[in-house]
Every structure is written in structure tokens, then in C-alpha cells.
Design a protein around this motif. Structure first.
Motif, PDB file in Angstrom:
ATOM      1  N   THR A  94       0.837  -1.206   0.000  1.00  0.00           N
ATOM      2  CA  THR A  94       0.000   0.000   0.000  1.00  0.00           C
ATOM      3  C   THR A  94       0.871   1.255   0.000  1.00  0.00           C
ATOM      4  OG1 THR A  94      -1.657  -1.228   1.257  1.00  0.00           O
ATOM      5  CG2 THR A  94      -1.896   1.161   1.190  1.00  0.00           C
ATOM      6  N   ALA A  95       1.914   1.268   0.811  1.00  0.00           N
ATOM      7  CA  ALA A  95       2.819   2.416   0.849  1.00  0.00           C
ATOM      8  C   ALA A  95       3.495   2.609  -0.497  1.00  0.00           C
ATOM      9  CB  ALA A  95       3.863   2.225   1.948  1.00  0.00           C
ATOM     10  N   ALA A  96       3.918   1.498  -1.107  1.00  0.00           N
ATOM     11  CA  ALA A  96       4.616   1.601  -2.396  1.00  0.00           C
ATOM     12  C   ALA A  96       3.710   2.189  -3.467  1.00  0.00           C
ATOM     13  CB  ALA A  96       5.107   0.219  -2.817  1.00  0.00           C
ATOM     14  N   VAL A  97       2.470   1.736  -3.527  1.00  0.00           N
ATOM     15  CA  VAL A  97       1.562   2.228  -4.557  1.00  0.00           C
ATOM     16  C   VAL A  97       1.186   3.681  -4.300  1.00  0.00           C
ATOM     17  CG1 VAL A  97      -0.768   1.935  -5.500  1.00  0.00           C
ATOM     18  CG2 VAL A  97       0.698  -0.056  -5.139  1.00  0.00           C
ATOM     19  N   SER A  98       0.933   4.053  -3.054  1.00  0.00           N
ATOM     20  CA  SER A  98       0.622   5.456  -2.752  1.00  0.00           C
ATOM     21  C   SER A  98       1.789   6.363  -3.133  1.00  0.00           C
ATOM     22  CB  SER A  98       0.290   5.613  -1.262  1.00  0.00           C
ATOM     23  OG  SER A  98      -0.914   4.951  -0.944  1.00  0.00           O
ATOM     24  N   HIS A  99       3.002   5.932  -2.837  1.00  0.00           N
ATOM     25  CA  HIS A  99       4.180   6.717  -3.211  1.00  0.00           C
ATOM     26  C   HIS A  99       4.264   6.850  -4.727  1.00  0.00           C
ATOM     27  CE1 HIS A  99       8.464   7.655  -3.836  1.00  0.00           C
ATOM     28  NE2 HIS A  99       8.421   8.188  -2.598  1.00  0.00           N
ATOM     29  N   ALA A 100       4.010   5.750  -5.453  1.00  0.00           N
ATOM     30  CA  ALA A 100       4.079   5.795  -6.914  1.00  0.00           C
ATOM     31  C   ALA A 100       3.026   6.724  -7.506  1.00  0.00           C
ATOM     32  CB  ALA A 100       3.898   4.377  -7.473  1.00  0.00           C
ATOM     33  N   LEU A 101       1.812   6.692  -6.983  1.00  0.00           N
ATOM     34  CA  LEU A 101       0.751   7.542  -7.509  1.00  0.00           C
ATOM     35  C   LEU A 101       1.021   9.015  -7.240  1.00  0.00           C
ATOM     36  CD1 LEU A 101      -2.348   5.369  -6.527  1.00  0.00           C
ATOM     37  CD2 LEU A 101      -1.474   5.764  -8.836  1.00  0.00           C
ATOM     38  N   LEU A 102       1.635   9.317  -6.110  1.00  0.00           N
ATOM     39  CA  LEU A 102       1.928  10.716  -5.777  1.00  0.00           C
ATOM     40  C   LEU A 102       3.124  11.258  -6.553  1.00  0.00           C
ATOM     41  CD1 LEU A 102       1.322  10.561  -1.934  1.00  0.00           C
ATOM     42  CD2 LEU A 102       0.028  11.967  -3.548  1.00  0.00           C
ATOM     43  N   THR A 103       4.062  10.371  -6.854  1.00  0.00           N
ATOM     44  CA  THR A 103       5.295  10.839  -7.519  1.00  0.00           C
ATOM     45  C   THR A 103       5.304  10.564  -9.014  1.00  0.00           C
ATOM     46  OG1 THR A 103       6.422   8.729  -7.128  1.00  0.00           O
ATOM     47  CG2 THR A 103       6.607  10.428  -5.406  1.00  0.00           C
ATOM     48  N   GLY A 104       4.430   9.650  -9.474  1.00  0.00           N
ATOM     49  CA  GLY A 104       4.460   9.274 -10.879  1.00  0.00           C
ATOM     50  C   GLY A 104       5.607   8.350 -11.226  1.00  0.00           C
ATOM     51  N   ARG A 105       6.275   7.790 -10.221  1.00  0.00           N
ATOM     52  CA  ARG A 105       7.415   6.893 -10.464  1.00  0.00           C
ATOM     53  C   ARG A 105       7.049   5.500  -9.921  1.00  0.00           C
ATOM     54  NH1 ARG A 105       9.940  11.373  -8.075  1.00  0.00           N
ATOM     55  NH2 ARG A 105      10.462  10.160  -6.221  1.00  0.00           N
ATOM     56  N   PRO A 106       6.559   4.594 -10.798  1.00  0.00           N
ATOM     57  CA  PRO A 106       6.052   3.304 -10.329  1.00  0.00           C
ATOM     58  C   PRO A 106       7.092   2.198 -10.233  1.00  0.00           C
ATOM     59  CG  PRO A 106       5.578   3.534 -12.649  1.00  0.00           C
ATOM     60  CD  PRO A 106       6.275   4.811 -12.238  1.00  0.00           C
ATOM     61  N   GLY A 107       8.325   2.450 -10.603  1.00  0.00           N
ATOM     62  CA  GLY A 107       9.306   1.366 -10.705  1.00  0.00           C
ATOM     63  C   GLY A 107       9.453   0.562  -9.429  1.00  0.00           C
ATOM     64  N   ALA A 108       9.678   1.243  -8.311  1.00  0.00           N
ATOM     65  CA  ALA A 108       9.882   0.529  -7.050  1.00  0.00           C
ATOM     66  C   ALA A 108       8.624  -0.243  -6.652  1.00  0.00           C
ATOM     67  CB  ALA A 108      10.276   1.513  -5.951  1.00  0.00           C
ATOM     68  N   ALA A 109       7.441   0.341  -6.889  1.00  0.00           N
ATOM     69  CA  ALA A 109       6.187  -0.330  -6.535  1.00  0.00           C
ATOM     70  C   ALA A 109       5.997  -1.587  -7.382  1.00  0.00           C
ATOM     71  CB  ALA A 109       5.013   0.624  -6.734  1.00  0.00           C
ATOM     72  N   ILE A 110       6.311  -1.501  -8.676  1.00  0.00           N
ATOM     73  CA  ILE A 110       6.141  -2.674  -9.543  1.00  0.00           C
ATOM     74  C   ILE A 110       7.062  -3.802  -9.097  1.00  0.00           C
ATOM     75  CG2 ILE A 110       6.576  -3.517 -11.890  1.00  0.00           C
ATOM     76  CD1 ILE A 110       5.477  -0.799 -12.882  1.00  0.00           C
ATOM     77  N   GLY A 111       8.298  -3.486  -8.772  1.00  0.00           N
ATOM     78  CA  GLY A 111       9.221  -4.519  -8.309  1.00  0.00           C
ATOM     79  C   GLY A 111       8.741  -5.182  -7.033  1.00  0.00           C
ATOM     80  N   LEU A 112       8.250  -4.390  -6.086  1.00  0.00           N
ATOM     81  CA  LEU A 112       7.774  -4.947  -4.824  1.00  0.00           C
ATOM     82  C   LEU A 112       6.513  -5.789  -5.031  1.00  0.00           C
ATOM     83  CD1 LEU A 112       7.959  -5.134  -1.744  1.00  0.00           C
ATOM     84  CD2 LEU A 112       6.593  -3.033  -1.614  1.00  0.00           C
ATOM     85  N   LEU A 113       5.559  -5.282  -5.841  1.00  0.00           N
ATOM     86  CA  LEU A 113       4.332  -6.032  -6.085  1.00  0.00           C
ATOM     87  C   LEU A 113       4.611  -7.357  -6.781  1.00  0.00           C
ATOM     88  CD1 LEU A 113       1.962  -3.126  -7.214  1.00  0.00           C
ATOM     89  CD2 LEU A 113       1.899  -4.346  -5.046  1.00  0.00           C
ATOM     90  N   ARG A 114       5.565  -7.345  -7.725  1.00  0.00           N
ATOM     91  CA  ARG A 114       5.917  -8.592  -8.410  1.00  0.00           C
ATOM     92  C   ARG A 114       6.426  -9.628  -7.403  1.00  0.00           C
ATOM     93  NH1 ARG A 114       8.837  -6.649 -12.328  1.00  0.00           N
ATOM     94  NH2 ARG A 114       7.315  -6.955 -13.987  1.00  0.00           N
ATOM     95  N   GLU A 115       7.249  -9.166  -6.483  1.00  0.00           N
ATOM     96  CA  GLU A 115       7.785 -10.073  -5.466  1.00  0.00           C
ATOM     97  C   GLU A 115       6.686 -10.578  -4.530  1.00  0.00           C
ATOM     98  OE1 GLU A 115      10.300  -9.589  -1.318  1.00  0.00           O
ATOM     99  OE2 GLU A 115      10.678  -8.160  -2.948  1.00  0.00           O
ATOM    100  N   LEU A 116       5.816  -9.685  -4.065  1.00  0.00           N
ATOM    101  CA  LEU A 116       4.812 -10.064  -3.080  1.00  0.00           C
ATOM    102  C   LEU A 116       3.705 -10.917  -3.683  1.00  0.00           C
ATOM    103  CD1 LEU A 116       4.487  -6.716  -1.067  1.00  0.00           C
ATOM    104  CD2 LEU A 116       5.773  -8.773  -0.456  1.00  0.00           C
ATOM    105  N   MET A 117       3.349 -10.669  -4.944  1.00  0.00           N
ATOM    106  CA  MET A 117       2.299 -11.481  -5.569  1.00  0.00           C
ATOM    107  C   MET A 117       2.748 -12.912  -5.809  1.00  0.00           C
ATOM    108  SD  MET A 117       0.108  -9.157  -8.234  1.00  0.00           S
ATOM    109  CE  MET A 117       1.499  -8.806  -9.303  1.00  0.00           C
TER     110      MET A 117
END
Length: 634
Positions: free
Chosen positions: A481-504
Motif C-alpha cells: 500500500t505504501a509503495a503504490v501510494s508513493h508511486a501515484l503521488l510521484t508518478g514513479r512506479p518502478g519501485a512499486a512494480i518490483g515490490l508487487l511482483r515479489e509479493l504477488m
């Protein structure tokens, strides 16, 4: 039957009971012949230990079968515990209408009990009413048809026994076992005019069992009057199944009443007016709401009348605060779906909200919040976040000054209930308070609200905290949740995508998938991995995967067939169904804007059924979503 002298002829240590070798079973059986209330070396009741070991929570064991002939002999020859022993044997016999494999443990157990029943019918004429009553119950689980002599004894007991419960039980047993139903109906008609309320109540229940909705008013009135009394019960365990429980309004009688909500509420109101003995009236009213829709105004009025009755100091005075808190909590639960309960109820709730009993006060405050009563904020009470959240839903979008002040005071505490109640417009107004709430408690609610704000309203310190939560929070779903909120606010999804791929790729992807969906098109690199989860075994994970895939790709093609599969129940929808993945599937179809024709019967049931099709916490939303999908289909 086998006498105690033969106990040593069984190798009990070779047989299993609930806790291992059954070596103590013969010791306990012998003790029950000798004493009224024998105890084990540990000071436990012998009869309770025996029952627990051979029938633990309804389970059976090889030692259970071996014990049956000894228990039957004990029931016939001991001076004590005879009703309890007959109760156990009745329970062990099982329901005769449920077929069992004769060679199975359950089948061998039933055969062992049935072999003892002819001798045990002598207990029908025992001097003790409790023994007679339990012997009557044994006739219901016996092979049918009964011996004519046994039916004759039941008829005599029904007509002439001096004990009211024995007459009532014999009448009920005849309703189940006597093939001459005309005679049964004549006996029940006479019983409706019996001097004893126990007999009248039992006869009324039998009549309601056969009746169609709406129930006959005459029978409902008998239950309303006679069921309100303290009629007692012959054994501490209550009236056992599979006997069709007459008597005190619990068990089967409650089940019968709930087939007609208006009749059930009439009875509940009468029981409450008579003092709500044992809180049976208030519990019955609450049960109506769990089974039936659109009964909330009447339920609320009944529960409100029951609240003052929970206060007097009685034999169970230590339970009174618990009962009162429960009543107020149920009032709060039904309040959002009911009209204004009126000034008298609101005044009572305000008084309760200011009391020192914390559980009762919190429930009363929540109920007041659902009424939209702003006096809560003017009172001496310290309002809970849940109560303020309820006030928000009643007063949105025009918040009065008192509510603004309460929000400014409570939002920084970060309570999820309050944050979840904020609309996007409110969130923009209280952006600084939301950031403060996130710093106090980094919850799902705070993180997701932050991502709905204009990035210009979120300072760098808050962004840094989101990035830290993405790395360091011990809970995987909060990291996502923190990763996606950070990505939506900054427009930089790279870190969120990497984390979601790992967690899924790990366990419990259903907690991660909603965050992938929240990223929308930014999560395009994850689309293939999300689609692979369509084939999982967990219904909720598959529903979340379908929703996330559509939000990422905007392609409903692969999603709709899966959503249809998940929405169709494996059995008829019912009030006890949690229906989470069904609700999630229908939500996604609503958001996509498609109403598959094959779902129309289900949607009609969810939208139009007078009975609930799921648990109350999801039923109302299911109905709302179904109505929307049906409207789209027209």
C-alpha cells in the motif's frame, strides 16, 4: 445390556476415546453406580469426564460403541444421573432420517444404541419426570414404526401425565412417530386449551411447524403469551436435538418463528413487554434482522424498549452491563438502515452515551452518530472515532462547525474508521490532518487517502515516510500500500512494480492484488503475472486478480467469464453466506459496466428477495450492486 461385572471383559486400553486409551472409562462407570456425585482424582465431575471422553463435542470413538451396553445398564440400575444417561444415549443414536453405513463407526454406534432401546422404554413410566421426558425423546430416534404398545404409552402420557412438560413432550413425540395424523391433530387441538402453558406452547409450536406464512394469529398469540414465561427446562443442557424441541423459546421454536418475520417480531415484542426474560425477546428481534430484509424499524423499536430492562440488578446482575452493551451495539448496527427512531429513543441513547460504562457508552454513541444527532458533540461524552464517522455520513456534504472541530481534533489520531469515512472532498480539506494521521499510525486507510490528494498537498517528509514504509514495514500488505501510494503521488512506479511482483509471487496474493489494481495502467508490466492468478484455488484471490487485471488493462474480455463463474454460488444464496468473492465479482462487473445475461436470475434474487442472501454485513451492498446491474441490463 452389560452389568458392571463385565467391564473387565473389555480391553479398554486397546480402545480409543477422545484423549487416547480409554482405560478410565470403566473406572468412571463403576463410580457412577456407587455415588451421587463422584469426582476424579483431579476434582472433576466423573459424569462430565465420562461424557466428554466418549462424546467430545459430538465426536465418537471405538470406546463410545463399547460403552453403550454398560451405559444402558447404568441408566436402568443407578439411582442418579438417569436422565443424563438417557440423554447421552439418545444423542449417540443420531438422527434416524440420516442414513449411515452400517459398517462405519457411526453405523455400529447407532446399532448398539438401538439394541438397547426396547429395554429402555421401561423408563417411559419412571417415577421421575425428567427420566420420563428423556425416555420420550428416545422414542423419536428409535426405528420406526414404533411398537403399538410404546405409542399407547405415549398417548397415555400425553393425555394424563401429571407433569406438564412430560405431557408436552409426549404430544410432540406422537406428532413425529404416530402414523395416525388425524389423531395427532385432535390431540394438539385439545392441548391448545390445556391449563398448562408448557403444553399450550408445545402444541402451538407443532401447529406453526405445519403452517405457511403468514402464521395463524391464534398460534402466534399463544407463543407470545406463554413463551414469555419462565417455564424452566428439565436438564441443564437444554432441550436436545434431534427432538423437535418444544418449550422455552430457544432452539427449534426460534427457528420456526423466524420463518415468518412479522410473527417473530410480534412474539419478540410481547416477550420484551413481559420483561425480556433471559433476553429472549431482544435476541429473537435481532435474529429477524439477520434473516430478513427491511425489518429494521420494528427491530430497532423492540431493542430500544429492551435497553432499560437490562439494567435492574437481578440474579444475573454481573451480566447486566454486558447485556446492555450488546443491546446498544445491536441498535447501532441496525440504525443506518432504519428511519429516525424518534426523540424518545435518541434521548435514551444520549443518556447512555454519557455513562461511565465504556462498552455501553461507545455503542450508544455510535447509534447516536447513525441518527445524525449532533447533541453528542455538545454533551459531556468523549465521542469515539466511530461515532464521529457515523455523523459524517449523515451530514455530508454540509458539515456543521461542531463536526469540523471534532474532525480537527480526532483525525490526527489516525483511527481507520474515521479516515475511511472521509470523502475525496473532505480529504482535500483535511490534507494536513491526514498527513499527521499517517505519521501517527501508518495504516491502510491513511496511506490510501494520501494517494487521492493533489501531490502538491503532500510534503516531502510524508513522501519519505511512505518510502520508508515501503521498505521497512513488517506487514506485506502495508508495504504494498505504501509503495503504490508513493508511486501515484510521484508518478514513479518502478519501485512499486518490483515490490508487487515479489509479493504477488508469495502467499496470500489477495492482499496484494488490490494495490496492483490501484496502480491502474502504471502496473502494465504486472498484467501477465496477475492473469496467471486467475487459475488459483482461492475464490477471493481470483476475484481480486480479475479486478486488478481489468483496472490495469481496461480489457474485460478475459475477466468477465471468470467473474461470472465466481458470482454464481455453488448452492442457493442464504442468510449465513459470507459471499465475499461473489460481492467482489459483482462489484467489478458493475464498474466495468457489463451485466452478463446468465447472471440475471442471481441478480433478481439478490435485488428482490425478502430474505437475506448473505450475512447482513454484505447483504445490503449485494442488493445495491444487483439493483444497479439489473438497471443497466434494461
Amino acid at each position: 445390556m452389560r452389568p458392571p461385572e463385565e467391564l473387565d471383559m473389555v480391553d479398554w486400553f486397546a480402545l480409543k476415546d477422545a484423549y487416547g486409551p480409554a482405560g478410565q472409562v470403566p473406572v468412571w462407570i463403576r463410580a457412577l453406580y456407587a455415588e451421587k456425585d463422584p469426582e476424579t482424582e483431579d476434582g472433576e465431575s466423573v459424569i462430565e469426564e465420562l461424557f466428554n471422553n466418549i462424546n467430545h463435542q459430538g465426536s465418537i470413538y471405538p470406546a463410545t460403541v463399547a460403552a453403550v451396553p454398560f451405559l444402558a445398564h447404568l441408566a436402568m440400575h443407578t439411582e442418579y444421573h438417569r436422565a443424563g444417561l438417557l440423554y447421552l444415549l439418545t444423542r449417540l443414536a443420531g438422527d434416524p432420517e440420516k442414513g449411515v453405513d452400517h459398517d462405519s463407526l457411526r453405523g455400529r454406534l447407532r446399532a448398539a444404541v438401538v439394541a438397547e432401546l426396547p429395554a429402555l422404554t421401561a423408563c417411559l413410566t419412571d417415577p421421575h419426570p425428567a427420566v420420563r421426558q428423556q425416555a420420550i425423546r428416545m422414542t423419536v430416534v428409535a426405528p420406526q414404526p414404533l411398537d403399538p404398545a410404546v405409542r399407547g404409552t405415549l398417548s397415555d402420557l400425553s393425555a394424563h401425565d401429571p407433569d406438564a412438560w412430560t405431557r408436552a413432550d409426549a404430544m410432540t413425540a406422537l406428532a413425529v412417530t404416530d402414523p395416525d395424523q388425524d389423531a395427532v391433530l385432535c390431540g394438539e387441538a385439545r392441548a391448545l386449551a390445556d391449563d398448562a402453558p408448557e403444553v399450550r406452547l408445545s402444541a402451538a409450536q407443532l401447529g406453526l411447524e405445519r403452517a405457511q406464512r403468514p402464521f395463524p394469529a391464534a398460534l402466534v398469540n399463544i407463543v407470545a403469551v406463554d413463551g414469555a414465561r419462565d417455564l424452566g427446562c428439565y436438564w441443564a443442557t437444554g432441550r436436545s436435538e434431534p427432538f423437535p424441541s418444544p418449550g422455552p423459546p430457544d432452539g427449534r421454536l426460534r427457528e420456526v418463528l423466524l420463518q415468518d418475520p412479522q410473527a417473530a417480531l410480534t412474539v419478540a415484542e410481547a416477550w420484551i413487554a413481559a420483561g425480556d426474560l433471559g433476553y429472549r425477546g431482544s435476541h429473537l428481534a435481532d435474529e429477524v434482522g439477520k434473516d430478513w430484509r427491511d425489518q429494521e424499524p420494528r427491530i430497532m423499536a423492540a431493542l430500544a424498549r429492551a435497553v432499560p430492562l437490562s439494567r435492574p440488578v437481578t440474579y444475573d446482575h454481573w451480566m447486566a452491563p454486558v447485556r446492555e452493551a450488546w443491546l446498544l451495539r445491536q441498535l447501532a448496527e441496525w440504525m443506518p438502515r432504519a428511519a429516525d427512531p424518534g426523540p424518545q429513543v435518541r434521548d435514551m441513547l444520549l443518556d447512555e452515551a454519557c455513562r461511565e460504562a465504556p462498552e455501553a457508552a461507545a455503542s450508544a454513541q455510535l447509534a447516536l452518530g447513525h441518527c445524525g444527532d449532533l447533541r453528542l458533540l455538545e454533551s459531556n461524552a468523549v465521542p469515539t472515532s466511530e461515532a464521529i464517522a457515523a455523523l459524517l455520513t449523515r451530514h455530508d456534504p454540509h458539515l456543521p462547525p461542531l463536526l469540523h472541530l471534532a474532525l480537527e481534533e480526532h483525525l490526527p489520531n489516525g483511527d481507520p474508521a474515521l479516515l475511511d469515512a472521509l470523502t475525496p472532498a473532505m480529504a482535500r480539506t483535511y490534507a494536513a490532518h491526514i498527513a499527521e494521521a499517517f505519521r501517527a499510525r501508518p495504516t491502510f486507510s491513511a496511506m490510501q487517502l494520501l494517494s487521492t490528494l493533489d501531490p502538491a498537498l503532500v510534503d516531502n517528509a510524508t513522501l519519505d515516510r511512505l518510502a520508508a514504509a515501503r521498505r521497512d514495514n513488517p506487514k506485506k500488505a502495508l508495504r504494498a500500500t505504501a509503495a503504490v501510494s508513493h508511486a501515484l503521488l510521484t508518478g514513479r512506479p518502478g519501485a512499486a512494480i518490483g515490490l508487487l511482483r515479489e509479493l504477488m509471487a508469495g502467499d496470500s496474493p489477495e492482499w496484494i492484488l488490490p494495490q496492483a489494481g490501484r496502480l491502474g495502467p502504471l502496473a502494465a508490466p504486472l498484467a501477465a503475472q496477475v492473469r496467471e492468478l486467475f487459475a488459483g484455488r482461492d475464490g477471493m484471490a481470483r476475484a481480486e486478480a480479475a479486478d486488478a487485471y481489468w483496472r490495469i488493462t481496461a480489457d474485460p474480455g478475459p475477466v468477465v467469464p471468470l467473474l461470472v463463474e465466481l458470482a454464481v454460488p455453488s448452492r442457493a444464496p442464504h442468510a449465513g453466506d459470507c459471499a465475499w468473492h461473489r460481492l467482489e465479482a459483482l462489484r467489478t462487473l458493475r464498474d466495468i459496466g457489463i451485466t452478463p445475461p446468465e447472471l440475471l436470475p442471481l441478480l433478481e434474487a439478490c435485488a428482490r428477495s425478502p430474505r437475506r442472501v448473505a450475512r447482513p454485513d454484505t447483504d445490503e451492498e449485494l442488493r445495491e450492486v444487483a439493483v444497479g446491474l439489473l438497471a443497466r441490463a434494461q
